[in-house]
Scaffold this motif. Structure first.
Motif: not given
Length: 364
Positions: A90-108, A110-112
């Protein structure tokens, strides 16, 4: 002095080269980094269990998953180490900056590189991404990331076969929900017949430019090329809308926003070809130039930019793959054919244009 028709032909060539250079920039026309085509089919088979109000689907030819949460509770997407990665509620969409997936999923691919802040065991630090209740993300668990195919595919590439089953875990309150699906290899089609059809169409339409201008045959040829170019422009618009629907846009408003925000140039190319075709049908002055210029843009932005569709089994449109290939072939044939016909007519006009009279020297 260079004749006007010849100058117009030069402008067509210049515009075409500029368009080719534009294609070297990041492909914002297709939105994010969705592939133009792939031979790996990502299929979602269901949620286990399936809470009411929670939906997940595959978008962008398998490049992303999209989750929509109308449960009234927060739903967390878990990362590759089981850590909280995304939170939708209900509060919206949030992303965890401590999760490695936050960076690995930035590109198709997965090489970030991972941030020094990434730590799956750390307490989540949430950043709000969007006020809505839907989120899309790349997920390496659903796709094949290697450049070479799996060993079983290399051994028998001509057969459709299962690569693996995949699971993406979610957390709804204290309950764990699994998003389940499959990843399959689908043999690519033979692109040769489609290229032959596009080439034959290009030659047939381009030959119309040989009809003498100012004659009944020339007028009919001009109108015929105009009608076919308009048809190719309509095909480009349909293909572009299909890409936006496959990208996950819902409703007329969502599709329009996606088209204007991410695929405006492809859309304008299609409508430009329709307008130029209509202009030629009215036999207006400078119709030859309009045909050649609009045809060049259509062939480049609507045709060559999407040629992967001809040789890939899974394509990023909402229509069946064969329909997508027919649309791209039509765009290629009519766009390139209009360029050839327009340039031929401009060249003929330049050759027959009256030359300015040379001043006669006055006898002394």
């Amino acid at each position: 002095m260079i004749p006007v028709p010849l100058r117009r032909a030069g402008l067509v060539v210049t515009a075409a080269l500029a368009a080719l250079l534009a294609l070297a920039t990041p492909a914002a026309a297709h939105g994010a980094d969705a592939p133009d085509g792939t031979d790996y089919r990502v299929t979602l088979t269901g949620l286990s269990p399936a809470p009411a109000g929670l939906t997940v689907r595959v978008v962008e030819a398998g490049a992303r998953l999209e989750l929509t949460n109308r449960t009234g509770r927060d739903v967390e997407v878990l990362g590759y180490s089981g850590e909280p990665y995304l939170r939708v509620g209900p509060g919206g969409v949030y992303e965890n900056s401590r999760s490695p997936a936050t960076y690995l999923n930035q590109t198709l691919a997965g090489d970030t590189s991972l941030s020094s802040e990434a730590d799956p065991a750390a307490t989540p630090v949430w950043y709000r991404l969007d006020p809505g209740r839907s989120v899309r993300w790349h997920d390496q668990r659903t796709r094949w990331l290697e450049s070479s195919p799996p060993p079983q595919v290399s051994a028998d590439p001509g057969r459709e076969q299962r690569i693996r089953d995949w699971v993406v875990p979610l957390r709804v309150g204290t309950e764990t929900v699994e998003v389940r699906g499959t990843l399959d290899w689908v043999p690519p089609p033979d692109a040769y017949p489609w290229w032959v059809a596009a080439t034959l169409g290009f030659l047939a339409i381009g030959a119309a430019g040989l009809a003498p201008a100012g004659t009944t045959a020339g007028t009919r040829a001009l109108r015929g090329v105009g009608a076919l170019l308009a048809l190719g422009g309509a095909a480009a618009v349909v293909f572009t809308v299909g890409r936006e629907l496959d990208a996950g846009s819902a409703g007329i408003g969502g599709v329009l926003v996606g088209l204007v925000g991410g695929q405006i140039w492809a859309l304008l190319t299609g409508f430009g070809a329709i307008a130029a075709g209509g202009y030629a049908l009215t036999r207006r002055e400078a119709a030859d130039f309009a045909l050649a210029l609009a045809g060049a843009c259509l062939a480049i932005f609507g045709g060559f930019a999407n040629v992967a569709v001809l040789s890939r089994s899974v394509v990023p449109v909402a229509w069946p793959p064969t329909t997508a290939r027919i649309l791209v072939t039509l765009v290629l044939a009519t766009g390139a054919g209009a360029v050839a016909a327009g340039v031929l007519r401009l060249h003929a006009a330049a050759r027959t244009a009256p030359r300015p009279a040379q001043p006669v020297p006055t006898p002394r």
